[in-house]
Design a protein around this motif. Sequence first.
Motif, PDB file in Angstrom:
ATOM      1  N   ALA A 160       0.843  -1.216   0.000  1.00 21.70           N
ATOM      2  CA  ALA A 160       0.000   0.000   0.000  1.00 21.70           C
ATOM      3  C   ALA A 160       0.872   1.258   0.000  1.00 21.70           C
ATOM      4  CB  ALA A 160      -0.929   0.011   1.224  1.00 21.70           C
ATOM      5  N   TRP A 161       1.976   1.218   0.728  1.00 12.36           N
ATOM      6  CA  TRP A 161       2.878   2.369   0.789  1.00 12.36           C
ATOM      7  C   TRP A 161       3.468   2.651  -0.596  1.00 12.36           C
ATOM      8  CZ3 TRP A 161       4.278   6.560   3.213  1.00 12.36           C
ATOM      9  CH2 TRP A 161       5.537   7.115   2.972  1.00 12.36           C
ATOM     10  N   HIS A 162       3.862   1.588  -1.270  1.00 11.75           N
ATOM     11  CA  HIS A 162       4.516   1.751  -2.578  1.00 11.75           C
ATOM     12  C   HIS A 162       3.517   2.176  -3.650  1.00 11.75           C
ATOM     13  CE1 HIS A 162       8.408   0.448  -1.157  1.00 11.75           C
ATOM     14  NE2 HIS A 162       7.692  -0.216  -0.276  1.00 11.75           N
ATOM     15  N   VAL A 163       2.297   1.684  -3.543  1.00 12.76           N
ATOM     16  CA  VAL A 163       1.284   2.128  -4.508  1.00 12.76           C
ATOM     17  C   VAL A 163       0.991   3.614  -4.282  1.00 12.76           C
ATOM     18  CG1 VAL A 163      -1.144   1.879  -5.174  1.00 12.76           C
ATOM     19  CG2 VAL A 163       0.326  -0.136  -4.982  1.00 12.76           C
ATOM     20  N   LEU A 164       0.919   4.022  -3.035  1.00 14.18           N
ATOM     21  CA  LEU A 164       0.728   5.461  -2.758  1.00 14.18           C
ATOM     22  C   LEU A 164       1.832   6.273  -3.448  1.00 14.18           C
ATOM     23  CD1 LEU A 164      -0.730   7.745  -0.976  1.00 14.18           C
ATOM     24  CD2 LEU A 164       1.294   7.513   0.477  1.00 14.18           C
ATOM     25  N   LEU A 165       3.078   5.863  -3.254  1.00 13.43           N
ATOM     26  CA  LEU A 165       4.196   6.624  -3.845  1.00 13.43           C
ATOM     27  C   LEU A 165       4.147   6.650  -5.373  1.00 13.43           C
ATOM     28  CD1 LEU A 165       7.321   5.632  -1.674  1.00 13.43           C
ATOM     29  CD2 LEU A 165       5.737   7.526  -1.351  1.00 13.43           C
ATOM     30  N   SER A 166       3.558   5.594  -5.951  1.00 11.25           N
ATOM     31  CA  SER A 166       3.523   5.524  -7.419  1.00 11.25           C
ATOM     32  C   SER A 166       2.480   6.486  -8.005  1.00 11.25           C
ATOM     33  CB  SER A 166       3.211   4.095  -7.884  1.00 11.25           C
ATOM     34  OG  SER A 166       1.843   3.808  -7.602  1.00 11.25           O
ATOM     35  N   LEU A 167       1.655   7.087  -7.153  1.00 10.06           N
ATOM     36  CA  LEU A 167       0.559   7.920  -7.661  1.00 10.06           C
ATOM     37  C   LEU A 167       0.947   9.379  -7.890  1.00 10.06           C
ATOM     38  CD1 LEU A 167      -2.342   6.516  -5.423  1.00 10.06           C
ATOM     39  CD2 LEU A 167      -1.860   5.992  -7.818  1.00 10.06           C
ATOM     40  N   PHE A 168       2.180   9.743  -7.540  1.00 11.91           N
ATOM     41  CA  PHE A 168       2.583  11.148  -7.730  1.00 11.91           C
ATOM     42  C   PHE A 168       4.097  11.237  -7.899  1.00 11.91           C
ATOM     43  CE2 PHE A 168       4.482  11.632  -3.591  1.00 11.91           C
ATOM     44  CZ  PHE A 168       3.829  10.682  -2.829  1.00 11.91           C
ATOM     45  N   ASP A 169       4.517  12.416  -8.342  1.00  8.32           N
ATOM     46  CA  ASP A 169       5.940  12.696  -8.471  1.00  8.32           C
ATOM     47  C   ASP A 169       6.306  13.585  -7.272  1.00  8.32           C
ATOM     48  OD1 ASP A 169       8.402  13.769  -9.115  1.00  8.32           O
ATOM     49  OD2 ASP A 169       7.969  13.746 -11.276  1.00  8.32           O
ATOM     50  N   SER A 170       7.331  13.194  -6.528  1.00  7.51           N
ATOM     51  CA  SER A 170       7.623  13.904  -5.270  1.00  7.51           C
ATOM     52  C   SER A 170       7.920  15.396  -5.479  1.00  7.51           C
ATOM     53  CB  SER A 170       8.773  13.233  -4.536  1.00  7.51           C
ATOM     54  OG  SER A 170       9.892  13.203  -5.379  1.00  7.51           O
ATOM     55  N   ASP A 172       6.254  17.396  -7.115  1.00  5.41           N
ATOM     56  CA  ASP A 172       4.983  18.133  -7.172  1.00  5.41           C
ATOM     57  C   ASP A 172       4.297  18.263  -5.813  1.00  5.41           C
ATOM     58  OD1 ASP A 172       5.314  18.303  -9.899  1.00  5.41           O
ATOM     59  OD2 ASP A 172       4.261  16.399 -10.253  1.00  5.41           O
ATOM     60  N   VAL A 173       4.941  17.726  -4.766  1.00  2.17           N
ATOM     61  CA  VAL A 173       4.273  17.735  -3.458  1.00  2.17           C
ATOM     62  C   VAL A 173       4.354  19.132  -2.840  1.00  2.17           C
ATOM     63  CG1 VAL A 173       4.301  16.783  -1.122  1.00  2.17           C
ATOM     64  CG2 VAL A 173       4.791  15.296  -3.077  1.00  2.17           C
ATOM     65  N   GLU A 174       3.187  19.644  -2.452  1.00  2.00           N
ATOM     66  CA  GLU A 174       3.128  20.992  -1.893  1.00  2.00           C
ATOM     67  C   GLU A 174       3.011  20.948  -0.370  1.00  2.00           C
ATOM     68  OE1 GLU A 174      -0.487  23.326  -2.895  1.00  2.00           O
ATOM     69  OE2 GLU A 174       0.996  24.712  -3.717  1.00  2.00           O
ATOM     70  N   ILE A 217       7.681  10.708   1.425  1.00  2.00           N
ATOM     71  CA  ILE A 217       6.792  11.307   0.418  1.00  2.00           C
ATOM     72  C   ILE A 217       7.526  12.396  -0.354  1.00  2.00           C
ATOM     73  CG2 ILE A 217       4.728  12.747   0.183  1.00  2.00           C
ATOM     74  CD1 ILE A 217       3.609  10.947   2.531  1.00  2.00           C
ATOM     75  N   PHE A 218       8.296  13.215   0.336  1.00  2.00           N
ATOM     76  CA  PHE A 218       9.061  14.261  -0.365  1.00  2.00           C
ATOM     77  C   PHE A 218      10.287  13.677  -1.070  1.00  2.00           C
ATOM     78  CE2 PHE A 218       6.821  17.320   2.436  1.00  2.00           C
ATOM     79  CZ  PHE A 218       6.505  18.291   1.491  1.00  2.00           C
ATOM     80  N   GLN A 219      10.677  12.449  -0.690  1.00  2.00           N
ATOM     81  CA  GLN A 219      11.896  11.812  -1.263  1.00  2.00           C
ATOM     82  C   GLN A 219      13.103  12.731  -1.120  1.00  2.00           C
ATOM     83  OE1 GLN A 219      11.906   8.540  -3.448  1.00  2.00           O
ATOM     84  NE2 GLN A 219      10.415   8.379  -1.817  1.00  2.00           N
ATOM     85  N   SER A 220      13.129  13.479  -0.033  1.00  3.18           N
ATOM     86  CA  SER A 220      14.254  14.382   0.215  1.00  3.18           C
ATOM     87  C   SER A 220      14.256  14.735   1.697  1.00  3.18           C
ATOM     88  CB  SER A 220      14.125  15.645  -0.637  1.00  3.18           C
ATOM     89  OG  SER A 220      12.929  16.314  -0.319  1.00  3.18           O
ATOM     90  N   GLU A 221      15.294  15.481   2.093  1.00  9.85           N
ATOM     91  CA  GLU A 221      15.419  15.855   3.508  1.00  9.85           C
ATOM     92  C   GLU A 221      15.013  17.316   3.670  1.00  9.85           C
ATOM     93  OE1 GLU A 221      16.000  13.348   5.411  1.00  9.85           O
ATOM     94  OE2 GLU A 221      16.249  12.222   3.556  1.00  9.85           O
ATOM     95  N   PRO A 222      14.381  17.657   4.792  1.00  7.40           N
ATOM     96  CA  PRO A 222      13.974  19.050   4.993  1.00  7.40           C
ATOM     97  C   PRO A 222      15.167  19.993   4.997  1.00  7.40           C
ATOM     98  CG  PRO A 222      13.180  17.660   6.791  1.00  7.40           C
ATOM     99  CD  PRO A 222      14.048  16.809   5.939  1.00  7.40           C
TER     100      PRO A 222
END
Length: 426
Positions: A160-170, A172-174, A217-222
């Motif tokens: 479920a976690w991986h399907v969630l990640l497949s639904l967007f490009d990080s 574009d996360v606001e 979700i951001f695939q990055s560090e703050p």
Amino acid sequence: MPFSSWINYIGDFAEWVSRRPEVRKKEDALRFGILGAANIAPQALTIPARSHAEVIVVAVAARDKERAEAYAKRHGIPIVHENYDALINDSSIDCIYNPLPNGLHYEWTLKALKAGKHVLLEKPSVSNAEEARSLFRHPVLQSPNAPVLVEASHYRFHPAWHVLLSLFDSKDVEEVDVRGSIPAGIFSGDDIRFQYDLAGGSLTDFGHYTTSAMRGIFQSEPVAVMSATPRPIYKGFDQRCDEAFAATYKFPNGGVGRMSVDLGARGGYWFPWLTSNWPCFWRDMPPWLSVRLREEKHGRQNGLEHFSQRTLVLNNFMGPHIWHRIDIVTTAIWRNSSGEIVEEKKSTKSKKVYTWPDGTGGENRGEDWWSTYRYQLEEFVNRVKGREGSGAWIEWEESIKQMELIDQTYEKAGMLLRPTSKVLED
Ligand SMILES: NC(=O)C1=CN([C@@H]2O[C@H](COP(=O)(O)OP(=O)(O)OC[C@H]3O[C@@H](n4cnc5c(N)ncnc54)[C@H](OP(=O)(O)O)[C@@H]3O)[C@@H](O)[C@H]2O)C=CC1
Ligand SMILES: O=C1OC[C@@H](O)[C@H](O)[C@H]1O
């Protein structure tokens, strides 16, 4: 028996109700030992092991041998060792599961690795970033035949976690919001979660999941911790430990992440003068997260600018095997030339994912009844056996970054970092 100990029985009850027989074990099954008679071990290891042909839980050790014996009897574990060292040095054991309090993760994981054991290490991996850098970059892990070590952040192994990640490009996360809570009264004030010397605190505990999900979700560090607001455990207990925590972060793409956890949720009823201290059973339960994506522009339609915006919500991201739902909410927006919204239309689609979808997950798609822990065990064994598996994994550098974020958050709150092990190696 503390209320939290009942967790031991939930999985057993589910197994009994579903009448699931234990699978026949293979000749070359991996032999696991458990450090401590921990509450979480049945859920995280002994129950998932029953359906895994290549895993046998053979031994346990506790600080008190009688306690270990009672635990072994209850969970069908044949060998009881005198102490943790004896367990680690048992040459018939291949893998160690480490569910000790956070503050002991570093010391006993390193000992196990040095004894040549593979280690499935409970979250949070260690107490702070200094320990994380020392452990995950340790020479014992650098040799070609180094043992497998992974932080057991179990939700990251479920499809479920991986399907969630497949639904967007990080990129574009606001905005990301991740929340979870546990009703007051489940954990007592002297639980390991609220002992500073054992690296307790809601941020190291439940906050592990909320911060790691946000980073995932951001695939990055703050780039910055913008706010960090702890609520200390109530008076009479270790005031260096937070019972609840809320924080916000800025990410490199300009997006904002928010998280909040509460290990003692209270109130929210009518007549607050009477009820505000009552345990709350519904706020942020089950844990959820939402991902707001930036608006997309689609051009002009009937004299108006047409946009769309998607928000994804994963309800129960930590225990998707029990129940979960991914909601995909799409809002179509039309604006006039001054940018004002003239019309908006919302539509929602929902998804549930219990096994790896076609073309993902490697050779074994899993079963719809597999828990996050069972998926995690599958991957752990795949790594030890040198198989590719589903690809779901937590790299060592990722575990280091996770602890760096926890440290930065405590620093921002003006709190002490969780203490470093006395046996830290350079
Ligand atoms: N993945 C998940 O879903 C979950 C993970 N966890 C993680 O697992 C770990 C253990 O949590 P949990 O099972 O709830 O905790 P427990 O308190 O049930 O277990 C911790 C074990 O640590 C041992 N221990 C050793 N030294 C100490 C000490 N000084 N004080 C207290 N205990 C000590 C005890 O072992 P002994 O039997 O030898 O006395 C005890 O069995 C934590 O790191 C926690 O974050 C927890 C819950 C869920
Ligand atoms: O899964 C979990 O839920 C409750 C927490 O306190 C615990 O430590 C965590 O791992």
